[in-house]
Design an enzyme around this catalytic site. Sequence first.
Site, PDB file in Angstrom:
ATOM      1  N   HIS A 106      39.864 150.080  79.275  1.00 36.26           N
ATOM      2  CA  HIS A 106      39.354 151.396  78.880  1.00 36.26           C
ATOM      3  C   HIS A 106      39.124 151.412  77.368  1.00 36.26           C
ATOM      4  O   HIS A 106      39.963 150.929  76.603  1.00 36.26           O
ATOM      5  CB  HIS A 106      40.343 152.495  79.282  1.00 36.26           C
ATOM      6  CG  HIS A 106      39.824 153.864  78.979  1.00 36.26           C
ATOM      7  ND1 HIS A 106      38.912 154.505  79.797  1.00 36.26           N
ATOM      8  CD2 HIS A 106      40.049 154.690  77.933  1.00 36.26           C
ATOM      9  CE1 HIS A 106      38.607 155.675  79.256  1.00 36.26           C
ATOM     10  NE2 HIS A 106      39.276 155.812  78.131  1.00 36.26           N
ATOM     11  N   ASP A 147      42.937 156.649  84.854  1.00 39.26           N
ATOM     12  CA  ASP A 147      43.475 156.102  83.594  1.00 39.26           C
ATOM     13  C   ASP A 147      44.934 156.481  83.356  1.00 39.26           C
ATOM     14  O   ASP A 147      45.364 156.652  82.210  1.00 39.26           O
ATOM     15  CB  ASP A 147      42.618 156.552  82.379  1.00 39.26           C
ATOM     16  CG  ASP A 147      41.147 156.171  82.528  1.00 39.26           C
ATOM     17  OD1 ASP A 147      40.862 155.132  83.141  1.00 39.26           O
ATOM     18  OD2 ASP A 147      40.286 156.914  82.020  1.00 39.26           O
ATOM     19  N   GLU A 176      37.996 144.863  73.199  1.00 42.25           N
ATOM     20  CA  GLU A 176      38.154 144.871  74.659  1.00 42.25           C
ATOM     21  C   GLU A 176      38.124 143.461  75.220  1.00 42.25           C
ATOM     22  O   GLU A 176      38.950 143.080  76.052  1.00 42.25           O
ATOM     23  CB  GLU A 176      37.016 145.678  75.318  1.00 42.25           C
ATOM     24  CG  GLU A 176      37.074 147.162  75.064  1.00 42.25           C
ATOM     25  CD  GLU A 176      35.973 147.894  75.816  1.00 42.25           C
ATOM     26  OE1 GLU A 176      35.667 147.532  76.960  1.00 42.25           O
ATOM     27  OE2 GLU A 176      35.394 148.828  75.243  1.00 42.25           O
TER      28      GLU A 176
END
Length: 203
Positions: A106, A147, A176
Amino acid sequence: MNRKEKLKIAVLVSGGGTNLQALIDKMADGQIRDGEIVKVISSREDAFALERAAKAGIATAVAAEQDKVLAELQESGADIIALAGYMKVLSPEIIRAFRNRIINIHPSLIPKYCGKGYYGIHVHRAVIEGGEKESGATVHYVDEGVDTGEIILQEKVPVLEGDTPEELAARVLKTEHKIFAKGLQKVIDRVQAEKPQEDEGGR
Ligand code: GAR
């Protein structure tokens, strides 16, 4: 300890697939060990991630409905599922079938800027509008919420004066790629470590 078989990883995608590409590259050069991607499943048939998978010789499937996704996952024999820019919420059936075996990347510092409506560029726009000085990326387990699962890894990224959402997104994306691979390795190691115990009848 005897050398174990590679764990099978299924990757779920919806878009460009740069996080998928990071996993492919890091498996090829040995930065990710003991895992191989057996299938890439896309929620959209026009996702560029599918081309990346095909180029790497990985089996692909397109499935939007969750029962079809579950069937594809079961057919792939996956041990671990990695959500790499997957824009759908997984069904409770899938979560149950792969409990503690599903991870997501995320593009924010969860618990900030996550949950319903916070995905892709919307996250970065909200971070800038919120006047934040730092953002980041999070790898976490996927549970029934959006999440909300346990955090595996997190890394901060600075928000610079005058950043556009696109500029911030590009900076976060680099992080990421790094922590997604590291997080996946952690889960591979955890699942591998659980295996002998299972064979011995558990403890
Ligand atoms: C990534 O930034 C990923 O974190 C985000 O979508 C982008 C996909 O990029 N995922 C979410 O927002 C999920 N809530 P990619 O297709 O190039 O990997």
